[in-house]
Design a protein around this motif. Structure first.
Motif, PDB file in Angstrom:
ATOM      1  N   ARG A 329       0.986  -1.496  -0.489  1.00  0.00           N
ATOM      2  CA  ARG A 329       0.317  -0.063   0.258  1.00  0.00           C
ATOM      3  C   ARG A 329       1.056   1.376   0.203  1.00  0.00           C
ATOM      4  O   ARG A 329       0.083   1.768  -0.547  1.00  0.00           O
ATOM      5  CB  ARG A 329      -0.885   0.197   1.420  1.00  0.00           C
ATOM      6  N   ILE A 330       1.904   1.372   0.678  1.00  0.00           N
ATOM      7  CA  ILE A 330       2.993   2.177   0.781  1.00  0.00           C
ATOM      8  C   ILE A 330       4.195   2.401   0.410  1.00  0.00           C
ATOM      9  O   ILE A 330       4.604   3.463   0.372  1.00  0.00           O
ATOM     10  CB  ILE A 330       3.011   2.932   1.636  1.00  0.00           C
ATOM     11  N   GLY A 331       4.381   0.769  -0.921  1.00  0.00           N
ATOM     12  CA  GLY A 331       5.661   0.999  -1.240  1.00  0.00           C
ATOM     13  C   GLY A 331       6.003   1.808  -2.767  1.00  0.00           C
ATOM     14  O   GLY A 331       5.103   2.569  -2.920  1.00  0.00           O
ATOM     15  N   LYS A 332       7.178   1.553  -3.053  1.00  0.00           N
ATOM     16  CA  LYS A 332       7.765   2.367  -4.533  1.00  0.00           C
ATOM     17  C   LYS A 332       8.053   1.550  -5.282  1.00  0.00           C
ATOM     18  O   LYS A 332       8.892   0.318  -5.251  1.00  0.00           O
ATOM     19  CB  LYS A 332       8.617   3.633  -3.586  1.00  0.00           C
ATOM     20  N   LEU A 333       7.569   2.303  -6.599  1.00  0.00           N
ATOM     21  CA  LEU A 333       8.565   1.480  -7.624  1.00  0.00           C
ATOM     22  C   LEU A 333       9.411   1.152  -8.485  1.00  0.00           C
ATOM     23  O   LEU A 333       9.948   0.645  -8.718  1.00  0.00           O
ATOM     24  CB  LEU A 333       7.302   1.630  -9.009  1.00  0.00           C
ATOM     25  N   ASP A 334       9.907   3.120  -7.806  1.00  0.00           N
ATOM     26  CA  ASP A 334      11.521   2.885  -8.405  1.00  0.00           C
ATOM     27  C   ASP A 334      12.356   2.678  -6.921  1.00  0.00           C
ATOM     28  O   ASP A 334      13.389   3.748  -7.183  1.00  0.00           O
ATOM     29  CB  ASP A 334      11.007   4.712  -8.404  1.00  0.00           C
ATOM     30  N   ALA A 335      11.561   2.029  -5.939  1.00  0.00           N
ATOM     31  CA  ALA A 335      12.791   2.084  -4.646  1.00  0.00           C
ATOM     32  C   ALA A 335      14.033   0.745  -5.633  1.00  0.00           C
ATOM     33  O   ALA A 335      14.094   0.479  -6.472  1.00  0.00           O
ATOM     34  CB  ALA A 335      12.026   1.091  -3.797  1.00  0.00           C
ATOM     35  N   GLN A 387      14.138  -1.926   7.273  1.00  0.00           N
ATOM     36  CA  GLN A 387      13.536  -0.650   8.283  1.00  0.00           C
ATOM     37  C   GLN A 387      15.065  -0.505   8.945  1.00  0.00           C
ATOM     38  O   GLN A 387      14.690   0.515   8.796  1.00  0.00           O
ATOM     39  CB  GLN A 387      12.227  -1.805   9.255  1.00  0.00           C
ATOM     40  N   GLU A 388      16.191  -1.354   8.863  1.00  0.00           N
ATOM     41  CA  GLU A 388      16.884  -0.773   9.739  1.00  0.00           C
ATOM     42  C   GLU A 388      17.944   0.317   9.031  1.00  0.00           C
ATOM     43  O   GLU A 388      18.090   1.469   9.584  1.00  0.00           O
ATOM     44  CB  GLU A 388      17.362  -1.832   9.728  1.00  0.00           C
ATOM     45  N   ARG A 389      17.271   0.056   7.088  1.00  0.00           N
ATOM     46  CA  ARG A 389      18.192   1.203   6.672  1.00  0.00           C
ATOM     47  C   ARG A 389      17.102   2.201   6.394  1.00  0.00           C
ATOM     48  O   ARG A 389      17.552   3.044   5.778  1.00  0.00           O
ATOM     49  CB  ARG A 389      18.742   0.174   5.208  1.00  0.00           C
ATOM     50  N   GLU A 390      16.332   2.232   7.046  1.00  0.00           N
ATOM     51  CA  GLU A 390      15.455   3.095   6.863  1.00  0.00           C
ATOM     52  C   GLU A 390      14.540   3.474   5.529  1.00  0.00           C
ATOM     53  O   GLU A 390      14.724   4.625   4.873  1.00  0.00           O
ATOM     54  CB  GLU A 390      15.328   4.428   7.250  1.00  0.00           C
ATOM     55  N   GLU A 391      14.890   2.259   4.297  1.00  0.00           N
ATOM     56  CA  GLU A 391      15.042   2.023   3.368  1.00  0.00           C
ATOM     57  C   GLU A 391      13.498   1.915   2.822  1.00  0.00           C
ATOM     58  O   GLU A 391      12.759   0.533   3.853  1.00  0.00           O
ATOM     59  CB  GLU A 391      15.605   1.159   2.524  1.00  0.00           C
ATOM     60  N   LYS A 392      12.849   2.250   1.990  1.00  0.00           N
ATOM     61  CA  LYS A 392      11.046   1.856   1.109  1.00  0.00           C
ATOM     62  C   LYS A 392      11.552   0.392   0.508  1.00  0.00           C
ATOM     63  O   LYS A 392      12.595   0.193  -0.490  1.00  0.00           O
ATOM     64  CB  LYS A 392      10.731   2.561   0.086  1.00  0.00           C
ATOM     65  N   PRO A 393      10.623  -0.830   0.743  1.00  0.00           N
ATOM     66  CA  PRO A 393      10.458  -2.234   0.058  1.00  0.00           C
ATOM     67  C   PRO A 393       9.981  -1.733  -1.191  1.00  0.00           C
ATOM     68  O   PRO A 393       9.644  -0.939  -2.012  1.00  0.00           O
ATOM     69  CB  PRO A 393       9.913  -2.541   0.804  1.00  0.00           C
ATOM     70  N   ASN A 394      10.976  -2.447  -2.783  1.00  0.00           N
ATOM     71  CA  ASN A 394      10.907  -2.328  -3.646  1.00  0.00           C
ATOM     72  C   ASN A 394       9.419  -3.642  -3.557  1.00  0.00           C
ATOM     73  O   ASN A 394       9.585  -4.146  -3.582  1.00  0.00           O
ATOM     74  CB  ASN A 394      12.024  -3.093  -4.218  1.00  0.00           C
ATOM     75  N   LEU A 395       8.872  -2.406  -4.552  1.00  0.00           N
ATOM     76  CA  LEU A 395       7.128  -2.864  -4.730  1.00  0.00           C
ATOM     77  C   LEU A 395       7.019  -3.753  -6.063  1.00  0.00           C
ATOM     78  O   LEU A 395       6.270  -4.937  -5.735  1.00  0.00           O
ATOM     79  CB  LEU A 395       6.178  -1.691  -5.834  1.00  0.00           C
ATOM     80  N   ASP A 396       8.237  -4.075  -6.763  1.00  0.00           N
ATOM     81  CA  ASP A 396       8.537  -5.249  -7.891  1.00  0.00           C
ATOM     82  C   ASP A 396       8.562  -6.538  -6.892  1.00  0.00           C
ATOM     83  O   ASP A 396       7.704  -7.675  -7.361  1.00  0.00           O
ATOM     84  CB  ASP A 396       9.498  -5.259  -8.694  1.00  0.00           C
ATOM     85  N   VAL A 397       9.499  -6.829  -5.896  1.00  0.00           N
ATOM     86  CA  VAL A 397       9.451  -7.798  -4.930  1.00  0.00           C
ATOM     87  C   VAL A 397       8.492  -7.608  -4.026  1.00  0.00           C
ATOM     88  O   VAL A 397       7.654  -8.887  -3.916  1.00  0.00           O
ATOM     89  CB  VAL A 397      10.916  -7.803  -3.889  1.00  0.00           C
TER      90      VAL A 397
END
Length: 479
Positions: A329-335, A387-397
């Motif tokens: 719901r909150i992921g990013k395609l360009d992560a 989460q540890e890296r404070e990064e958005k997960p990749n939406l494709d994955v």
């Protein structure tokens, strides 16, 4: 794909008679009571067999009968003071209620014995004509000595079977092991006209006639519980192959018993638990998960504690799936597509191979579910690393994982998108309102209205909703 064929006593490569198509018959219940958990196991097992064959690209014709003419039905109807056929019809309706809750798909045809009397009479006539059956006093018996391969399914000789059986003395029979094809009517019983007078079918001839009618003389899979190997399925083979002059089913699949304190669950022993009583205490998906958590040919011992363990195990998967839905719901395609994404991509491919390898090996749902547990562990590690890296997960994955596990859930008849922690339809229906409140809370946090944000969190906590704030947003689950 290999499956264990009771007829050959070994695993065999599965090769249907017609390329791309599977014809499958499974013995259904005798409808004189609600189904118990022992009845439910073959219903769920063969539903999964059908689903996996379809997943593999086969066009499956699936037949499951109802025995609505039987001594047990007649006796129960007399106790309740109603007509036997009406009693059977009442319990057929109740069967569907329980099967629907367990997410068992309807068969292509659910034939009833009472609707095939003419076909049965014709088959019995032919068996008499060909010398495999004889009539005595309005009863018709199958002569097992006329069938040279009698015993090939159970692997026992006639002498062994006779020695191990409790056989009532019957002067009408030519051999003590001869079984009835047509029963002379007794007063007050349902009966139909036949060349041998008023009567009704024997148990074994019913499945022969209905399976051949809907699937042809030689079909692919015949299934049922292990207790049906002898005498029911043994007798089916004898009368079917005598009737048609050709081989009957190619593969015979039998599920193991459900036991209570190591003793087979059955109505006759009085140690059975009705499905609907169990469903009052446990979610239907948890019960289905429990039935599939052990390989179908292995015995499965029952008690509430084992269902509690299954509930917690099922929650591990549903919680991971719910977490992924939130991330989607909150992921990013360009992560960024980094080392964690590459590793997760490999894990997803590995899951597909593990799941299919398990199911191809005699429908091993236990190993298939173990592969999904491995996936859940890998997903949680991936999300934790992001989460540890404070990064958005990749939406494709994320979507790749959701799609694959959703497909496997459909094969197993399990819906991982609804948490097993939710107690009843009211809790499930509340989910979108909880999501809305969390959105309002998030906006309050953005506006630095901490009092409103805390009030929403505290009130939801009182209602049994656990909230966890993460860099990807708030996650929630039922306590």
């Amino acid at each position: 794909m290999k499956l264990y064929n009771t007829l050959k006593k070994q695993k065999e490569e599965f090769k249907p008679g017609e390329q791309g198509k599977v014809k499958m018959y499974v013995c259904g219940p005798t409808t004189y009571n609600y189904i118990h958990l022992g009845n439910a196991r073959p219903i769920v097992v063969f539903d999964v067999v059908r689903r996996y064959l379809e997943y593999r690209g086969y066009q499956v014709t699936y037949i499951q009968n109802f025995t609505d003419v039987d001594d047990k039905i007649i006796n129960r109807a007399a106790e309740e003071g109603i007509e036997p056929l009406q009693l059977a019809e009442n319990y057929i309706k109740e069967y569907f209620k329980d099967a629907d809750q367990l997410n068992v798909r309807r068969a292509d045809v659910h034939p009833k014995v009472s609707e095939h009397i003419g076909d049965i009479v014709s088959a019995v006539e032919k068996l008499i004509e060909d010398g495999y059956a004889y009539e005595q006093g309005g009863n018709v018996y199958y002569s097992i000595e006329k069938f040279s391969n009698y015993g090939k399914l159970s692997g026992r000789s006639i002498d062994d079977m006779q020695a191990g059986a409790r056989i009532e003395v019957n002067q009408e029979k030519k051999h003590p092991m001869d079984f009835v094809l047509w029963k002379n009517a007794k007063e007050g019983e349902p009966s139909w006209e036949s060349p041998w007078g008023q009567g009704r079918p024997g148990w074994h001839i019913e499945c022969t006639v209905m399976s051949i009618k809907y699937l042809g003389e030689n079909f692919d899979i015949h299934g049922g519980g292990y207790d049906l190997v002898f005498p029911h399925h043994e007798n089916e083979i004898a009368q079917s192959e005598a009737y048609t002059g050709s081989p009957f089913a190619r593969y015979w699949i039998h599920n193991g018993f459900i036991t209570v304190n190591q003793e087979k669950m059955s109505k006759s022993l009085g140690n059975f638990f009705l499905v609907r009583e169990i469903l009052e205490k446990f979610d239907a998906q948890v019960v289905r998960f429990y039935l599939l958590s052990t390989h179908y040919r292995s015995p499965l011992d029952f008690d509430d504690e084992k269902l509690e363990v299954s509930k917690k195990s099922f929650e591990r998967i549903t919680n991971t799936y719910q977490r992924l839905l939130e991330v989607e719901r909150i992921g990013k395609l360009d992560a960024p597509w980094g080392e964690y994404e590459k590793e997760m991509d490999e894990k997803v491919k590995e899951l597909k191979l593990k799941f299919e390898k398990a199911m191809d090996d005699d429908f091993n749902t236990s190993l298939a579910i173990a592969a999904i547990f491995d996936w859940a562990k890998d997903v949680n590690q991936y999300l934790h690393s992001k989460q540890e890296r404070e990064e958005k997960p990749n939406l494709d994955v994320v979507r790749q994982s959701l799609e694959l596990v959703n497909n496997f859930g459909q094969v197993l008849g399990l819906d991982f998108s609804v948490s097993a922690e939710a107690e009843g339809s009211e809790s499930v229906a509340a989910s979108p309102f909880i999501e809305l409140l969390l959105e309002v809370r998030q906006q309050a946090r953005v506006d630095k209205n901490w009092a409103a944000a805390d009030m929403i969190r505290d009130r939801l906590t009182e209602l049994g909703v656990v909230i966890e704030d993460t860099p990807q947003g708030a996650r929630w689950k039922w306590r």
